[in-house]
Design a protein around this motif. Structure first.
Motif, PDB file in Angstrom:
ATOM      1  N   SER A 171      24.021  31.916  -2.828  1.00  0.00           N
ATOM      2  CA  SER A 171      24.755  32.850  -3.681  1.00  0.00           C
ATOM      3  C   SER A 171      25.771  32.152  -4.573  1.00  0.00           C
ATOM      4  O   SER A 171      26.205  32.717  -5.582  1.00  0.00           O
ATOM      5  N   VAL A 172      26.160  30.898  -4.226  1.00  0.00           N
ATOM      6  CA  VAL A 172      27.165  30.209  -5.040  1.00  0.00           C
ATOM      7  C   VAL A 172      26.641  29.920  -6.447  1.00  0.00           C
ATOM      8  O   VAL A 172      27.430  29.666  -7.362  1.00  0.00           O
ATOM      9  N   PHE A 173      25.326  29.957  -6.641  1.00  0.00           N
ATOM     10  CA  PHE A 173      24.751  29.682  -7.950  1.00  0.00           C
ATOM     11  C   PHE A 173      24.615  30.937  -8.825  1.00  0.00           C
ATOM     12  O   PHE A 173      24.448  30.824 -10.044  1.00  0.00           O
ATOM     13  N   LEU A 174      24.672  32.108  -8.231  1.00  0.00           N
ATOM     14  CA  LEU A 174      24.328  33.327  -8.955  1.00  0.00           C
ATOM     15  C   LEU A 174      25.370  33.809  -9.969  1.00  0.00           C
ATOM     16  O   LEU A 174      25.002  34.491 -10.926  1.00  0.00           O
ATOM     17  N   PRO A 175      26.681  33.517  -9.822  1.00  0.00           N
ATOM     18  CA  PRO A 175      27.614  33.964 -10.856  1.00  0.00           C
ATOM     19  C   PRO A 175      27.279  33.462 -12.255  1.00  0.00           C
ATOM     20  O   PRO A 175      27.699  34.066 -13.246  1.00  0.00           O
ATOM     21  N   ALA A 176      26.513  32.379 -12.350  1.00  0.00           N
ATOM     22  CA  ALA A 176      26.157  31.855 -13.670  1.00  0.00           C
ATOM     23  C   ALA A 176      25.184  32.753 -14.405  1.00  0.00           C
ATOM     24  O   ALA A 176      25.154  32.754 -15.652  1.00  0.00           O
ATOM     25  N   VAL A 177      24.391  33.526 -13.683  1.00  0.00           N
ATOM     26  CA  VAL A 177      23.305  34.281 -14.319  1.00  0.00           C
ATOM     27  C   VAL A 177      23.823  35.339 -15.291  1.00  0.00           C
ATOM     28  O   VAL A 177      23.424  35.359 -16.469  1.00  0.00           O
ATOM     29  N   PRO A 178      24.707  36.266 -14.885  1.00  0.00           N
ATOM     30  CA  PRO A 178      25.177  37.268 -15.854  1.00  0.00           C
ATOM     31  C   PRO A 178      25.932  36.650 -17.022  1.00  0.00           C
ATOM     32  O   PRO A 178      25.878  37.167 -18.147  1.00  0.00           O
ATOM     33  N   VAL A 179      26.633  35.529 -16.779  1.00  0.00           N
ATOM     34  CA  VAL A 179      27.353  34.880 -17.870  1.00  0.00           C
ATOM     35  C   VAL A 179      26.375  34.332 -18.907  1.00  0.00           C
ATOM     36  O   VAL A 179      26.579  34.473 -20.125  1.00  0.00           O
ATOM     37  N   MET A 180      25.290  33.728 -18.454  1.00  0.00           N
ATOM     38  CA  MET A 180      24.310  33.190 -19.388  1.00  0.00           C
ATOM     39  C   MET A 180      23.576  34.310 -20.118  1.00  0.00           C
ATOM     40  O   MET A 180      23.238  34.179 -21.301  1.00  0.00           O
TER      41      MET A 180
END
Length: 521
Positions: A171-180
């Protein structure tokens, strides 16, 4: 003063800057977000020791190795196009990393993240060069950009800690998805496109040489930081040095070089690159050991240590935002040199830290941050401002590569010095009665000493802990003194080279010839 009137940025450009700050924050955050997740993914994926090293390091390796290539590629195919392509790759790779079912898949996903990250950094900086033509506005914009980068690195462990409290390690990688996704939606509307009108052809040999040179040197520095000087580090250094020399000589012969090495003939440009490299080197090296101090000497948890780093992060952000205001009143030489003096005061405070000095190390780190911030902001600004507009991507890549190498140098060089000081002091103070194997483990690292102490009788274990803590603090003092000397020497060189720049021209474009006109091979 330049009498030519330049267009000032409006709401569209400032809103676009906010969009550009998002990927900058995420690329920086991904350098640190994985650290707290390592124990969790190790239990789940069971990677080998070599695989774990690749999981942790391959992202930074590829970001560093591809920056020069991607910066030049953005100048040729379009900076916005490269940024959006990199954002899409970064988002996809984040999902792949989050749901990786094996160590091999995670390594591949982290590699793709590194490739995507290498496109984002020079693209964002060169687009700032395109969007902000006014010198003062560009300095403010770069301050915001630098603030985003610093914030990302600081909040990485905090975000990871929060996610790991509630979710699985991926889950530590997922915050990047909505930002991108947001970047892909708003980028075409708010960001301008720019490419070099006469880019020439890409030289594959230069691309390969630049990647080999940077990767080999970064690998060498990481090896020295981890294991000291070894034959692997020596061979890697030799390969990187030879590739770098061949790369520079080739650039001087090409009609359309990957990097215009003539930029380094300008003393302002070269001094700016050096300012950035030395500042990042000191900052990363000292912070690497203060983070260990908080956890291994003060006994704080990783999340608590992360929270105690927030004051220094806030101070650094304040320094980046104050720098443009100071530049309106003072010459760049006074702002940068004055900041270095403040940083030296912070380093001097660290030389007084004892085995129980939480308040002092937090205060000293904050003073160091606020002092170094103007040097990083104005150094970056002068690098980008000194290059011709059509080469801004390549100049931004030089800026980012110097930052990456500075960070690696800080951990490797200062780390080696601190380790030597630790081992020397502990050799003299280690309690008698330890088995040779236990003594060797304790001498390697502070963590090893603390782990060894848990298996010893209480009295002997307490003596070992006290001796190891004292030796580690001695190592921290030594690298603080080395950093003071380094910063003082560099402040003198900055004072000599930048003394003639007026307060209104920290970001003024320098008259350096473009490489658009072919020259003989």
């Amino acid at each position: 003063m330049n009498d030519v009137t330049v267009a000032r940025a409006g709401w569209r450009e400032w809103t676009g800057l906010a969009v550009l700050a998002l990927p900058t924050l995420l690329v920086s955050m991904d350098l640190t977000v994985l650290h707290l997740a390592v124990p969790h993914l190790t239990a789940d994926l069971a990677p080998s020791g070599t695989q774990l090293l690749w999981i942790v390091d391959i992202y930074a390796f590829l970001v560093a190795g591809l920056l020069i290539t991607m910066g030049t590629l953005g100048d040729r195919i379009g900076r916005r196009r490269l940024l959006l392509a990199g954002a899409a790759a970064f988002g996809v790779a984040s999902v792949l990393a989050a749901y990786a079912g094996s160590a091999e898949m995670l390594i591949a996903a982290r590699a793709l993240l590194g490739i995507g990250g290498s496109t984002l950094m020079p693209s964002t900086m060169s687009l700032i060069r395109t969007m902000f033509h006014d010198d003062k506005q560009r300095t403010v914009a770069i301050s915001v950009w630098m603030m985003s980068f610093m914030t990302g690195g600081a909040i990485g462990p905090l975000v990871a800690g929060f996610m790991l409290e509630s979710f699985w390690w991926g889950s530590v990688f997922l915050p990047a998805v909505p930002v991108m996704v947001l970047l892909l939606a708003l980028g075409p509307v708010l960001l301008p496109e720019y490419r070099d009108p006469s880019p020439g052809r890409v030289d594959p040999s230069s691309v390969l040489l630049s990647i080999v040179s940077v990767l080999a040197l970064v690998y060498c520095l990481k090896q020295i930081a981890a294991d000291g000087l070894s034959w692997q580090a020596s061979v890697s250094f030799a390969v990187g040095l030879v590739a770098g020399v061949v790369f520079v000589r080739r650039q001087m012969r090409l009609a359309y070089p990957l990097i215009d090495v003539r930029l380094f003939r300008d003393r302002v440009f070269t001094t700016s690159v050096g300012t950035l490299l030395v500042s990042i080197m000191v900052m990363m090296g000292v912070y690497f050991f203060t983070a260990q101090y908080l956890q291994l000497v003060e006994g704080l948890s990783a999340l608590e240590a992360g929270l105690w780093t927030l004051p220094s992060t806030a101070a650094g952000i304040a320094g980046t935002m104050v720098a443009p205001a100071l530049l309106n009143r003072l010459r760049p030489v006074y702002v940068i040199s004055g900041g270095i003096v403040v940083a030296i005061i912070g380093l001097a405070m660290l030389t007084q830290v004892g085995t129980s000095g939480l308040a002092l190390i937090i205060t000293g780190s904050a003073v160091l941050s606020i002092g170094i911030a103007p040097a990083t902001v104005l150094g970056t600004d002068m690098i980008v401002g000194a290059a011709p507009a059509e080469r801004a991507g390549a100049a931004s890549a030089v800026s980012e590569t110097s930052s990456e190498l500075g960070g690696a140098l800080g951990i490797a060089v200062l780390g080696s010095i601190a380790t030597a000081a630790y081992q020397s002091r502990l050799t003299d103070t280690i309690p008698a009665g330890l088995a040779p194997e236990a003594a060797d483990t304790a001498l390697n690292t502070l963590g090893g000493a603390l782990e060894t102490a848990t298996d010893l009788p209480a009295r002997l274990g307490d003596q070992l802990v006290a001796a190891a803590h004292g030796a580690f603090v001695h190592g921290l003092h030594v690298i603080a003194v080395v950093s003071i000397i380094t910063m003082a020497v560099f402040a003198a060189s900055v004072a000599v080279v930048l003394r003639r720049l007026p307060s209104s021209s920290a970001g003024q474009e320098q008259a350096i010839p473009s490489t658009a006109e072919p020259k003989p091979r």
